[in-house]
Design a protein around this motif. Structure first.
Motif, mmCIF file in Angstrom:
data_model
loop_
_atom_site.group_PDB
_atom_site.id
_atom_site.type_symbol
_atom_site.label_atom_id
_atom_site.label_comp_id
_atom_site.label_asym_id
_atom_site.label_seq_id
_atom_site.Cartn_x
_atom_site.Cartn_y
_atom_site.Cartn_z
ATOM 1 N N ASP A 177 72.598 55.875 77.940
ATOM 2 C CA ASP A 177 71.993 55.628 76.693
ATOM 3 C C ASP A 177 72.506 54.479 75.888
ATOM 4 O OD1 ASP A 177 70.744 56.238 74.311
ATOM 5 O OD2 ASP A 177 72.295 57.806 73.701
ATOM 6 N N SER A 180 70.587 50.191 75.144
ATOM 7 C CA SER A 180 69.303 49.330 75.321
ATOM 8 C C SER A 180 69.592 47.834 75.389
ATOM 9 C CB SER A 180 68.476 49.626 73.813
ATOM 10 O OG SER A 180 69.199 49.038 72.750
ATOM 11 N N HIS A 185 86.404 31.545 76.908
ATOM 12 C CA HIS A 185 86.233 32.658 77.894
ATOM 13 C C HIS A 185 84.988 33.276 77.321
ATOM 14 C CE1 HIS A 185 86.594 36.316 79.969
ATOM 15 N NE2 HIS A 185 87.066 36.998 78.948
ATOM 16 N N ASN A 201 81.908 37.577 74.852
ATOM 17 C CA ASN A 201 81.057 38.132 73.895
ATOM 18 C C ASN A 201 80.635 37.008 73.069
ATOM 19 O OD1 ASN A 201 80.211 39.142 71.395
ATOM 20 N ND2 ASN A 201 81.211 41.034 72.000
ATOM 21 N N GLY A 257 92.824 37.697 77.033
ATOM 22 C CA GLY A 257 92.706 38.705 77.714
ATOM 23 C C GLY A 257 93.683 39.844 77.787
HETATM 24 N N1 COA Z 1 74.713 51.083 73.660
HETATM 25 C C1 COA Z 1 74.506 51.574 72.542
HETATM 26 N N2 COA Z 1 75.197 51.994 71.803
HETATM 27 C C2 COA Z 1 76.557 51.704 72.133
HETATM 28 C C3 COA Z 1 76.670 51.135 73.135
HETATM 29 C C4 COA Z 1 75.742 50.764 74.133
HETATM 30 N N3 COA Z 1 76.305 50.104 75.114
HETATM 31 N N4 COA Z 1 78.168 50.902 73.199
HETATM 32 C C5 COA Z 1 78.776 51.501 72.100
HETATM 33 N N5 COA Z 1 77.701 52.311 71.303
HETATM 34 C C6 COA Z 1 77.483 52.771 70.117
HETATM 35 C C7 COA Z 1 78.727 53.521 69.786
HETATM 36 O O1 COA Z 1 78.901 54.839 70.495
HETATM 37 C C8 COA Z 1 78.740 53.504 68.438
HETATM 38 O O2 COA Z 1 78.226 54.505 67.924
HETATM 39 P P1 COA Z 1 78.421 55.647 66.709
HETATM 40 O O3 COA Z 1 78.427 54.635 65.418
HETATM 41 O O4 COA Z 1 77.254 56.606 66.528
HETATM 42 O O5 COA Z 1 79.529 56.063 67.056
HETATM 43 C C9 COA Z 1 78.201 52.326 67.994
HETATM 44 O O6 COA Z 1 77.659 51.693 68.867
HETATM 45 C C10 COA Z 1 79.351 51.228 67.334
HETATM 46 O O7 COA Z 1 80.373 51.281 68.551
HETATM 47 P P2 COA Z 1 81.709 50.307 68.514
HETATM 48 O O8 COA Z 1 82.527 50.462 69.573
HETATM 49 O O9 COA Z 1 82.147 50.561 66.948
HETATM 50 O O10 COA Z 1 80.695 48.959 68.457
HETATM 51 P P3 COA Z 1 81.057 47.363 68.223
HETATM 52 O O11 COA Z 1 80.370 46.721 67.345
HETATM 53 O O12 COA Z 1 82.583 47.215 68.096
HETATM 54 O O13 COA Z 1 80.676 46.743 69.514
HETATM 55 C C11 COA Z 1 81.975 45.945 71.335
HETATM 56 C C12 COA Z 1 81.453 47.283 70.630
HETATM 57 C C13 COA Z 1 82.505 46.292 72.711
HETATM 58 C C14 COA Z 1 80.639 45.111 71.877
HETATM 59 C C15 COA Z 1 82.726 45.075 70.462
HETATM 60 O O14 COA Z 1 83.668 45.891 69.987
HETATM 61 C C16 COA Z 1 83.337 43.944 71.326
HETATM 62 O O15 COA Z 1 82.577 43.048 71.939
HETATM 63 N N6 COA Z 1 84.544 44.004 71.439
HETATM 64 C C17 COA Z 1 85.347 42.912 72.223
HETATM 65 C C18 COA Z 1 85.206 43.216 73.625
HETATM 66 C C19 COA Z 1 85.761 42.330 74.585
HETATM 67 O O16 COA Z 1 84.928 40.985 74.515
HETATM 68 N N7 COA Z 1 86.703 42.484 75.411
HETATM 69 C C20 COA Z 1 87.051 41.483 76.440
HETATM 70 C C21 COA Z 1 88.292 40.478 76.035
HETATM 71 S S1 COA Z 1 89.031 39.900 77.127
#
Ligand code: COA
Length: 339
Positions: A29, A31, A267, A270, A328
């Protein structure tokens, strides 16, 4: 500024199999719109069933050796940055040595006072692996003048992704990169300085299972602790702070201002993290290079993938000041200055 470490050759390799955001739409689920908006990622390359990280690491190594116009017999060290090795042991470095056929030039049968033995090992600094590797190489080059170091980044994180976890599985891809590092001879770029750091208090923010903590018996089912898990929001915050602060530290130590930097490669985790670091550093948007939309987060390999493309496009140039920075699991981080 004099250097003790020069990049003489560079190569990268990604598997042919790809996974686009639209492929993810079919299995979970999510997009394309959500993924692009939150991460900037559109596509990633993943290992095919019959492939492993040593295959792409070998391909990247061959390209770097050819690019440096050296013979493999000149290589004295193979250092591999990986947090997704092929096995706990043997190291990916030894697997590359075997594929390169190093045994006949510097192996067990050739030990002699005149012949330097080949040094091979892996190290784990997660996504900061390339920057850590540059620092390791500098240390080896200080100890062993005339060493020729093959520094490889080899990541196959797709093998440790939980495809039931939509927050982490959409982020990562597989790739390998390699550079030849020496203190002499013709070169592409000079490594002016490197600064690295770590903080184990944040050990739980990104974890990958499969080590001795995972107490499995034959026949046990794999559970979700086997896979990569991450507290995304926390990681985001610390990544921005770590890369920004370490970069400022490196610039100050080298008496440079951000206006002296011609190119910034962070890196490729994101897009939002890269933009936030770029803004805090005050670097012009035009000087920031990214290519994560094609590959996702390839951990230790992401900077080399970006450098390779920037070089091909004529953006990464010898003599120009390039700032690299990474962050990381661990947590680990680091920055490096090239010219
Ligand atoms: N598709 C659709 N919805 C998604 C999803 C996906 N792939 N992944 C998460 N969601 C939903 C969650 O379930 C949540 O829904 P809810 O509000 O109904 O509970 C909502 O999106 C927000 O989730 P959240 O985890 O708080 O999103 P976010 O804005 O923090 O984005 C990341 C998530 C992972 C993209 C973000 O936290 C991020 O980029 N973090 C750094 C990760 C990274 O780069 N790590 C490596 C470093 S080396």
């Amino acid at each position: 500024m004099n250097s003790i470490c020069y990049i003489a050759g560079l190569g990268t390799s990604v598997p042919h199999t790809t996974l686009s955001n639209f492929d993810f739409e079919k299995i979970m689920d999510t997009s394309d719109e959500w993924i692009v908006t939150r991460t900037g990622i559109k596509n990633r390359h993943v290992l095919a069933k019959e492939q492993n990280v040593s295959d792409i690491a070998y391909e990247a190594s061959i390209k770097a050796i050819q690019d440096a116009k050296i013979d493999k017999s000149e290589i004295t060290h193979i250092l591999v940055a990986t947090c997704s090795p092929q096995n706990l042991s043997p190291s990916v470095a030894c697997l590359i040595a075997e594929k390169l056929g190093m045994s006949s030039v510097s192996g067990l049968q050739t030990i002699s006072p005149k012949n330097p033995s080949l040094v091979c090992f892996d190290f784990n600094a997660a996504c900061s692996g390339f920057i850590y590797g540059l620092e390791l190489a500098r240390a080896f080059l200080m100890l062993h003048r005339n060493a020729t170091i093959l520094l490889v980044t080899a990541e196959g994180l797709s093998r440790r992704l939980n495809y039931q976890d939509r927050t982490t599985s959409i982020l990562f891809g597989d790739a390998a990169g390699a550079v030849i590092l020496r203190d002499h001879g013709d070169y592409l770029y000079s490594v002016l300085d490197v600064s690295i750091g770590a903080d184990g208090d944040y050990k739980d923010l990104i974890r990958i299972g499969g080590g001795t903590e995972w107490q499995a018996k034959v026949g046990d089912r794999i559970d979700d602790t086997f896979f990569l898990s991450m507290q995304g929001r926390e990681v985001f915050k610390h990544a921005v702070r770590g890369m920004t602060q370490e970069s400022f530290k490196l610039l100050e130590r080298n008496h440079l201002a951000i206006s002296d930097i011609d190119l910034f490669i962070a890196h490729q985790a994101n897009m939002r993290i890269i933009e936030a670091v770029g803004e805090r550093l005050g670097i012009a948007k035009d000087n920031v290079f990214t290519n994560l939309e094609k590959y996702g987060n390839t951990s230790a390999s992401s900077i080399l993938l970006a450098m390779d493309e920037a070089r091909e496009k004529g953006i990464l140039k010898k003599g120009n000041k390039t700032l690299l920075t990474a962050f990381g699991a661990g947590l680990t981080w680091g920055s490096a200055l090239l010219s």
